[in-house]
Write an enzyme that holds these catalytic residues in place. Sequence first.
Site, PDB file in Angstrom:
ATOM      1  N   GLN A 259       0.805  -1.103  -0.053  1.00  0.00           N
ATOM      2  CA  GLN A 259       0.229  -0.219   0.306  1.00  0.00           C
ATOM      3  C   GLN A 259       0.807   1.062   0.000  1.00  0.00           C
ATOM      4  O   GLN A 259       2.448   1.387   0.558  1.00  0.00           O
ATOM      5  CB  GLN A 259      -0.650   0.495   1.209  1.00  0.00           C
ATOM      6  CG  GLN A 259      -0.622   0.365   2.212  1.00  0.00           C
ATOM      7  CD  GLN A 259      -1.054  -0.792   3.439  1.00  0.00           C
ATOM      8  OE1 GLN A 259      -2.071  -0.911   3.769  1.00  0.00           O
ATOM      9  NE2 GLN A 259      -0.472  -0.954   5.397  1.00  0.00           N
ATOM     10  N   HIS A 289     -11.326   3.834  18.466  1.00  0.00           N
ATOM     11  CA  HIS A 289     -10.126   2.902  19.398  1.00  0.00           C
ATOM     12  C   HIS A 289     -10.833   2.546  20.847  1.00  0.00           C
ATOM     13  O   HIS A 289     -10.820   1.602  20.595  1.00  0.00           O
ATOM     14  CB  HIS A 289      -8.818   3.399  19.330  1.00  0.00           C
ATOM     15  CG  HIS A 289      -8.299   3.536  18.445  1.00  0.00           C
ATOM     16  ND1 HIS A 289      -7.686   4.428  17.813  1.00  0.00           N
ATOM     17  CD2 HIS A 289      -7.343   2.439  17.316  1.00  0.00           C
ATOM     18  CE1 HIS A 289      -6.990   4.081  16.167  1.00  0.00           C
ATOM     19  NE2 HIS A 289      -7.445   2.861  15.882  1.00  0.00           N
ATOM     20  N   ASP A 313      -1.033   0.202  13.190  1.00  0.00           N
ATOM     21  CA  ASP A 313      -0.517   1.499  13.568  1.00  0.00           C
ATOM     22  C   ASP A 313      -0.553   2.090  15.150  1.00  0.00           C
ATOM     23  O   ASP A 313      -0.307   2.518  15.965  1.00  0.00           O
ATOM     24  CB  ASP A 313      -1.660   2.607  13.634  1.00  0.00           C
ATOM     25  CG  ASP A 313      -2.761   2.698  13.423  1.00  0.00           C
ATOM     26  OD1 ASP A 313      -3.368   2.116  14.424  1.00  0.00           O
ATOM     27  OD2 ASP A 313      -4.218   2.757  12.870  1.00  0.00           O
ATOM     28  N   ASP A 367      -0.854 -12.404   6.199  1.00  0.00           N
ATOM     29  CA  ASP A 367      -1.844 -12.617   5.977  1.00  0.00           C
ATOM     30  C   ASP A 367      -2.144 -13.300   7.133  1.00  0.00           C
ATOM     31  O   ASP A 367      -2.225 -13.897   7.752  1.00  0.00           O
ATOM     32  CB  ASP A 367      -1.887 -13.427   5.125  1.00  0.00           C
ATOM     33  CG  ASP A 367      -3.650 -13.243   4.349  1.00  0.00           C
ATOM     34  OD1 ASP A 367      -4.470 -12.167   4.007  1.00  0.00           O
ATOM     35  OD2 ASP A 367      -3.929 -14.444   4.933  1.00  0.00           O
ATOM     36  N   ALA A 368      -3.889 -12.198   7.452  1.00  0.00           N
ATOM     37  CA  ALA A 368      -4.654 -12.828   9.064  1.00  0.00           C
ATOM     38  C   ALA A 368      -4.827 -14.156   8.788  1.00  0.00           C
ATOM     39  O   ALA A 368      -5.152 -14.542   9.397  1.00  0.00           O
ATOM     40  CB  ALA A 368      -5.475 -11.681   9.142  1.00  0.00           C
ATOM     41  N   ASP A 385      -9.366  -5.807  12.996  1.00  0.00           N
ATOM     42  CA  ASP A 385      -9.280  -3.442  13.004  1.00  0.00           C
ATOM     43  C   ASP A 385      -8.752  -3.284  11.323  1.00  0.00           C
ATOM     44  O   ASP A 385      -7.848  -2.960  11.246  1.00  0.00           O
ATOM     45  CB  ASP A 385      -8.649  -3.422  13.943  1.00  0.00           C
ATOM     46  CG  ASP A 385      -8.925  -1.437  13.430  1.00  0.00           C
ATOM     47  OD1 ASP A 385      -9.841  -1.256  13.014  1.00  0.00           O
ATOM     48  OD2 ASP A 385      -7.579  -0.501  14.328  1.00  0.00           O
TER      49      ASP A 385
END
Length: 522
Positions: A259, A289, A313, A367-368, A385
């Site tokens: 990205q 959050h 983040d 990768d989740a 998230d």
Amino acid sequence: MTPPAVHADPPSRASLAELLLLASVFVIAACGLVYELAAGALASYLLGDSVLQFSTIIGVYLFAMGLGSWLSRFVERQLIGVFLQVELLVGVVGGLMPAGLFIVHSLLPPGTGTSFRVLLYALVLLVGTLVGLEIPLVMRILKRHFSARYGLKDLVSQVLTFDYLGALLVALAFPLVLVPHLGLVRTGIAFGLLNVVVAVWALWLFRAELRALRAHVAAAVLSGVLLLAALLGAEQLTTWAEDRFYGEDIVFKQSSDYQRIVVTESRAGTRLFLNGNLQFHSRDEYRYHEALVQPAMAAHGAPRRVLVLGGGDGMAVREVLRHASVEQVTLVELDPLMTTLFRDNAKLAALNDRALASPKLRIVNTDAFGWLEQQTETFDVIVIDFPDPSNFSLGKLYTASFYELIDQHLSAGGYAVVQTTSPLIARRSFWTVVTTIESTGLRTTPYHAHVPSFGEWGFVIASRRPFRLPTAFPPGMRFITPTSLPPLLDFPPDMARVPAEVNRLSNQILVQTFEEEWGQAH
């Protein structure tokens, strides 16, 4: 009158000419594929839904190449002169296309996506048509000047071999080398220069046959100078366009393998953008959050093992670590640049209270979906998230198959929570996620919160046991409290539940619904 054949010259010169022409096929194929990939990548960055953008770009580009091949039959005279003109046009238009599209996108006011798409596909059609002209013209030049050595079968075999080799090289180099190290703008310009180089060596090889030689030389020089100037100013050009697009000072920008990451700063605070989409604003991210993490964490009572999927983040991890009972947090984030940036950059690390440097944290950059398939451990709370389901790569993380994996990794009394786009703007999308989670047998507790930078935003808690409203939260909460949470579970009529389909890997209905709803909003 038939032009003099190059094969009548000394063998060494003929061999050199033949080799250079075949090499030009390799370069032409490489450049043509770069322009196609650059257009698809840029469209994905700016318009979202990478599958749709690449599919339509490739379709239009291939059609245009066929159109160019058909048009080549009408080139009867000055074959080499036309080839030179086509090469220079491809180099200039194709080479400057990524930069031009990026600039236009930054200048267009919001809500003018249709205008940008018209320009995008017009340029793709033009470049594809020019590229489609190139190979037939080269084949005819080779046939004309090396007729003694090539039959039709051998000629087609030679040309297509070099054509496909060039395409293979670029297909591998584009995502692994070119975009990560040069970026889209400089990659386009660099390959535009290669087209100009092809034109220059054709100009030198066939200089004796060309009419208006000086005009061809002037056009080649002008094209080369234009592209060189663009290459030297690419960084300033990109900076200007991004500054105009984001409207604030850019303090960090870099393209990772996954990205485009941009961080901006102003008097109002710090903002993070991924592929041009706002991820948080420091002035109100606490609302998002806290709403995402605290209800599930506090409802559990004493979570010890927590999994955070996405959220590179570190803001969600910060909220998790407010709970003294937490012994270990696992953060699975696809992009290592994100976790490195928000751990090592002092200003950005301050926003997450240096959560990514916590000894309780384990960071896994992968990768989740694949990671969950390979693991057996369970967690008391799972915080999901991910970015919104704007394309099929992200949409798979909102499918029934994914939520079944989440169920397998929840402890008996555990809770999972999912960020679930806006129930006001993308109402059907929101309730599609709820319906999809429920299809796995999990209970759902939908709720929403107002985040000024995003508007009304939605979340869903998933569990095997009923959700019970927490009676206490960790100290330091600025938004979520025992009294402020209950109203968030109430949905007014304009956000109330609507019928929705289950989002499955086989249909990915959510991506289409999401694009429709957010497209109408803009």
